[in-house]
Design a protein around this motif. Sequence first.
Motif, short mmCIF file in Angstrom:
data_model
loop_
_atom_site.label_atom_id
_atom_site.label_comp_id
_atom_site.label_asym_id
_atom_site.label_seq_id
_atom_site.Cartn_x
_atom_site.Cartn_y
_atom_site.Cartn_z
N ILE A 155 -39.42 -90.32 54.04
CA ILE A 155 -40.20 -90.63 52.85
C ILE A 155 -41.42 -89.74 52.80
CG2 ILE A 155 -39.37 -93.01 52.63
CD1 ILE A 155 -41.94 -93.95 54.04
N SER A 156 -41.91 -89.47 51.59
CA SER A 156 -43.11 -88.66 51.42
C SER A 156 -43.96 -89.24 50.30
CB SER A 156 -42.75 -87.20 51.13
OG SER A 156 -42.06 -87.11 49.91
N ALA A 157 -45.25 -88.93 50.36
CA ALA A 157 -46.18 -89.45 49.36
C ALA A 157 -47.43 -88.58 49.35
CB ALA A 157 -46.54 -90.90 49.69
N PRO A 158 -48.25 -88.76 48.32
CA PRO A 158 -49.50 -87.98 48.26
C PRO A 158 -50.48 -88.31 49.39
CG PRO A 158 -48.98 -88.95 46.12
CD PRO A 158 -48.03 -89.54 47.11
N SER A 159 -50.36 -89.51 49.99
CA SER A 159 -51.30 -89.87 51.06
C SER A 159 -50.65 -90.80 52.06
CB SER A 159 -52.54 -90.55 50.47
OG SER A 159 -52.21 -91.86 50.05
N GLU A 160 -51.26 -90.87 53.25
CA GLU A 160 -50.83 -91.82 54.27
C GLU A 160 -50.98 -93.25 53.77
OE1 GLU A 160 -49.39 -91.48 57.27
OE2 GLU A 160 -49.37 -89.29 57.20
N LYS A 161 -52.00 -93.48 52.94
CA LYS A 161 -52.24 -94.82 52.41
C LYS A 161 -51.02 -95.30 51.62
CE LYS A 161 -55.28 -97.56 49.51
NZ LYS A 161 -56.17 -97.56 48.38
N ASN A 162 -50.43 -94.42 50.79
CA ASN A 162 -49.22 -94.79 50.05
C ASN A 162 -48.12 -95.22 51.01
OD1 ASN A 162 -50.50 -92.36 48.31
ND2 ASN A 162 -49.45 -93.78 46.93
N LEU A 163 -47.94 -94.44 52.08
CA LEU A 163 -46.89 -94.74 53.05
C LEU A 163 -47.17 -96.04 53.78
CD1 LEU A 163 -46.25 -91.20 54.59
CD2 LEU A 163 -44.99 -92.33 52.75
N ASP A 164 -48.43 -96.28 54.15
CA ASP A 164 -48.81 -97.52 54.84
C ASP A 164 -48.57 -98.73 53.94
OD1 ASP A 164 -49.59 -96.07 57.08
OD2 ASP A 164 -51.72 -96.09 56.55
N GLU A 165 -48.97 -98.64 52.68
CA GLU A 165 -48.79 -99.75 51.76
C GLU A 165 -47.31 -100.04 51.52
OE1 GLU A 165 -52.95 -99.26 49.22
OE2 GLU A 165 -51.08 -98.50 48.35
N ALA A 166 -46.52 -98.99 51.37
CA ALA A 166 -45.08 -99.18 51.18
C ALA A 166 -44.46 -99.81 52.42
CB ALA A 166 -44.41 -97.85 50.87
N ALA A 167 -44.85 -99.36 53.60
CA ALA A 167 -44.31 -99.92 54.84
C ALA A 167 -44.67 -101.40 54.95
CB ALA A 167 -44.84 -99.15 56.04
N GLU A 168 -45.87 -101.78 54.58
CA GLU A 168 -46.28 -103.18 54.64
C GLU A 168 -45.45 -104.01 53.66
OE1 GLU A 168 -47.77 -106.65 55.82
OE2 GLU A 168 -48.00 -104.73 56.85
N ALA A 169 -45.21 -103.50 52.45
CA ALA A 169 -44.39 -104.21 51.47
C ALA A 169 -42.96 -104.37 51.98
CB ALA A 169 -44.41 -103.48 50.13
N LEU A 170 -42.44 -103.33 52.63
CA LEU A 170 -41.08 -103.40 53.20
C LEU A 170 -41.03 -104.43 54.33
CD1 LEU A 170 -40.33 -99.60 53.18
CD2 LEU A 170 -39.01 -101.32 51.95
N ARG A 171 -42.08 -104.47 55.14
CA ARG A 171 -42.17 -105.44 56.24
C ARG A 171 -42.14 -106.86 55.67
NH1 ARG A 171 -46.35 -103.41 58.29
NH2 ARG A 171 -45.33 -102.18 59.90
N GLU A 172 -42.97 -107.11 54.66
CA GLU A 172 -43.04 -108.44 54.04
C GLU A 172 -41.72 -108.84 53.41
OE1 GLU A 172 -46.38 -108.50 51.35
OE2 GLU A 172 -47.81 -108.10 52.98
N ALA A 173 -40.97 -107.88 52.89
CA ALA A 173 -39.68 -108.17 52.24
C ALA A 173 -38.54 -108.27 53.26
CB ALA A 173 -39.37 -107.09 51.21
N GLY A 174 -38.83 -107.98 54.53
CA GLY A 174 -37.81 -108.10 55.57
C GLY A 174 -36.90 -106.88 55.71
N PHE A 175 -37.31 -105.74 55.18
CA PHE A 175 -36.49 -104.52 55.25
C PHE A 175 -36.78 -103.67 56.50
CE2 PHE A 175 -36.57 -104.89 50.48
CZ PHE A 175 -35.23 -105.17 50.34
N LEU A 176 -38.00 -103.69 56.97
CA LEU A 176 -38.44 -102.78 58.02
C LEU A 176 -37.88 -103.17 59.37
CD1 LEU A 176 -40.29 -100.32 57.78
CD2 LEU A 176 -42.18 -101.74 58.54
N VAL A 177 -37.40 -102.18 60.10
CA VAL A 177 -36.94 -102.39 61.48
C VAL A 177 -38.04 -101.84 62.38
CG1 VAL A 177 -35.23 -101.78 63.22
CG2 VAL A 177 -34.52 -102.16 60.85
N GLU A 178 -38.57 -102.70 63.24
CA GLU A 178 -39.68 -102.27 64.10
C GLU A 178 -39.36 -102.50 65.56
OE1 GLU A 178 -43.65 -102.73 61.86
OE2 GLU A 178 -42.53 -104.61 61.53
#
Length: 178
Positions: A155-178
């Motif tokens: 994934i790519s984005a204009p900033s790390e903040k975009n990536l961090d926010e997306a990762a948090e949303a994915l975590r909350e939705a149960g998509f992220l594997v950690e």
Amino acid sequence: MSESKKILGEERRSLLLELLQKAGQPITGGDLATKANVSRQVIVGDITLLKARGEPIIATSQGYMYLANNIPSPIAERIIACCHTPERAEEELCLFVDYGVTVKDVKIEHPVYGDLTASIMVSSRKEVNQFIKKIKTTQASFLSELTDGYHIHTISAPSEKNLDEAAEALREAGFLVE
């Protein structure tokens, strides 16, 4: 194909290269075939030859793209692991793009073939909808169906903040594997 003259060989490949370099978006094989007055299969062969010559062309779910002109260098890029059922693929992709993130590809680790990667290149809900529609209309399977839903995205984005926010949303939705 229309009844106008076919564009042959190197002249056709030069035309294809020029069209792809000037385009601001992906161009389908069918559209390229119409412009060159040849079959889509001829275009597939031409694109293969151009790639073999080192031209930075990729095949995305929306069509062919010439990378040098169409993909700006992201400021931030990350590889992220996810898991979900095929029914949740659209939801996952929309979460990414809603945070200004481009999903460049999907990768799985196949037990026989090793790493398999497919270009996705979606960065808006419209592109997500087109991708999902193409999966449904062609009755294709998601790569992740080969690995019980486990897959990796670049994934790519204009900033790390975009990536961090997306990762948090994915975590909350149960998509992220950690």
